[in-house]
Design an enzyme around this catalytic site. Sequence first.
Site, PDB file in Angstrom:
ATOM      1  N   HIS A 141       0.838  -1.204   0.000  1.00  0.00           N
ATOM      2  CA  HIS A 141       0.000   0.000   0.000  1.00  0.00           C
ATOM      3  C   HIS A 141       0.870   1.250   0.000  1.00  0.00           C
ATOM      4  O   HIS A 141       1.048   1.915   1.023  1.00  0.00           O
ATOM      5  CB  HIS A 141      -0.958  -0.009   1.195  1.00  0.00           C
ATOM      6  CG  HIS A 141      -2.084  -0.970   1.039  1.00  0.00           C
ATOM      7  ND1 HIS A 141      -2.125  -2.181   1.699  1.00  0.00           N
ATOM      8  CD2 HIS A 141      -3.200  -0.919   0.267  1.00  0.00           C
ATOM      9  CE1 HIS A 141      -3.229  -2.835   1.359  1.00  0.00           C
ATOM     10  NE2 HIS A 141      -3.899  -2.088   0.489  1.00  0.00           N
ATOM     11  N   PHE A 144       2.776   4.377  -3.041  1.00  0.00           N
ATOM     12  CA  PHE A 144       2.500   5.164  -4.238  1.00  0.00           C
ATOM     13  C   PHE A 144       2.521   4.299  -5.495  1.00  0.00           C
ATOM     14  O   PHE A 144       1.779   4.564  -6.450  1.00  0.00           O
ATOM     15  CB  PHE A 144       3.523   6.297  -4.346  1.00  0.00           C
ATOM     16  CG  PHE A 144       3.233   7.296  -5.444  1.00  0.00           C
ATOM     17  CD1 PHE A 144       2.057   8.043  -5.434  1.00  0.00           C
ATOM     18  CD2 PHE A 144       4.149   7.511  -6.470  1.00  0.00           C
ATOM     19  CE1 PHE A 144       1.799   8.977  -6.435  1.00  0.00           C
ATOM     20  CE2 PHE A 144       3.892   8.439  -7.466  1.00  0.00           C
ATOM     21  CZ  PHE A 144       2.716   9.186  -7.456  1.00  0.00           C
ATOM     22  N   HIS A 188      -6.559   7.083  -3.585  1.00  0.00           N
ATOM     23  CA  HIS A 188      -7.456   6.194  -2.840  1.00  0.00           C
ATOM     24  C   HIS A 188      -6.827   5.542  -1.614  1.00  0.00           C
ATOM     25  O   HIS A 188      -7.545   5.071  -0.729  1.00  0.00           O
ATOM     26  CB  HIS A 188      -8.013   5.098  -3.767  1.00  0.00           C
ATOM     27  CG  HIS A 188      -7.097   3.952  -3.992  1.00  0.00           C
ATOM     28  ND1 HIS A 188      -6.009   4.007  -4.833  1.00  0.00           N
ATOM     29  CD2 HIS A 188      -7.101   2.690  -3.478  1.00  0.00           C
ATOM     30  CE1 HIS A 188      -5.387   2.841  -4.828  1.00  0.00           C
ATOM     31  NE2 HIS A 188      -6.023   2.021  -4.003  1.00  0.00           N
TER      32      HIS A 188
END
Length: 362
Positions: free
Chosen positions: A102, A104, A145
Amino acid sequence: MVERLSDTILKQYTPQPTIEGRLAMSSLTSERKSFLQGFIDDWNFSPLELYDIDLVYCVFYMLDQTFQRYRTQLESLQMTNDALYDLIFDVCNSYHNSNPYHNFRHAVDVMQSTWYFLNSISSESMSLLLRPIDVLALLMAAIGHDVGHPGITTATPLAVVYNDKSVLESYHSMAFFNLLRKHYFNAMIDIKSHPEYKDFRKIIVQSILCTDMSCHQEYVESFKEQLKRIESHTMDLTDDASRDKERMILCSIIMKCADISNCARPFENAKSWAVTLAEEFFIQGDLERELGIPSVAINERGKVSLADFQLSFMRNVALGLYTTVDEILPPLKFCAENISRNIDIWTSVKQQAMIPYASTSK
């Protein structure tokens, strides 16, 4: 002056910057940019193979192309290159890039999937639901997100703030809008003063919230209901409220497919992502063991093989989503086909891994 709760949370969860400034972009040659532009349009795109400045350029290119493609419709929202790069660097540095998964790179992967899907369905009648501002909102939601995702989610105090409902996703949405407010998009967030941008904010929020995997089946069911309306010709696009509802479902479809799209990539690409995700789960399990907290098998090293991990997810989660979606958006049928091929390969990998044990037990 009393500090806003959102600012307090951001200070707690904001990581240290990993990429510094616009000057880094000067090292990108025209040849490298040309390669990246072609790579962005390839379904075998993999951020795991790219440098940080490559990733920043990929995001810049997709957003810049969107602004150029809809120059007239998005005229009031055009950004200078410097302003756009400043936003992207801030987004990048708001990810915990020490996370195996999780981070970039995952955000860029989801954004490229969104870009690819939008281009793939551009000739579909359903795509007529999407206005230029919706396309921009989807791409923005994709890159933002998972902003601030802590990687390890055990006993997070965010659960108290968001009442245990889509906890991380609610935080990502809030954190991303703080970044947008800092930059050019402040007017688009202040919907009281600028009600014409209400849908921009609404689509970003909904698209981020729909990535909550605990609500996965609820979304799949809503997609099936939309499919029924399409097949029975009962979808009403003449009424504003009905059209907005169908548009929101379509945006959720694109985002959900993009968020878990790595298992629909060609096998070696998909496998690389599976390894990074498994490692993040193991880090979670290591912490839970250290804290004496019960852990699920998938978080414990050596408990679940990579093949079993992927087979379970693809069979029980991904395939059901994509087989529903390819009825709504036929150009995305290749995703379900890729997943089926990857299931066959992982099944073969699992069987091969069992052979030595079978032979030694005789």
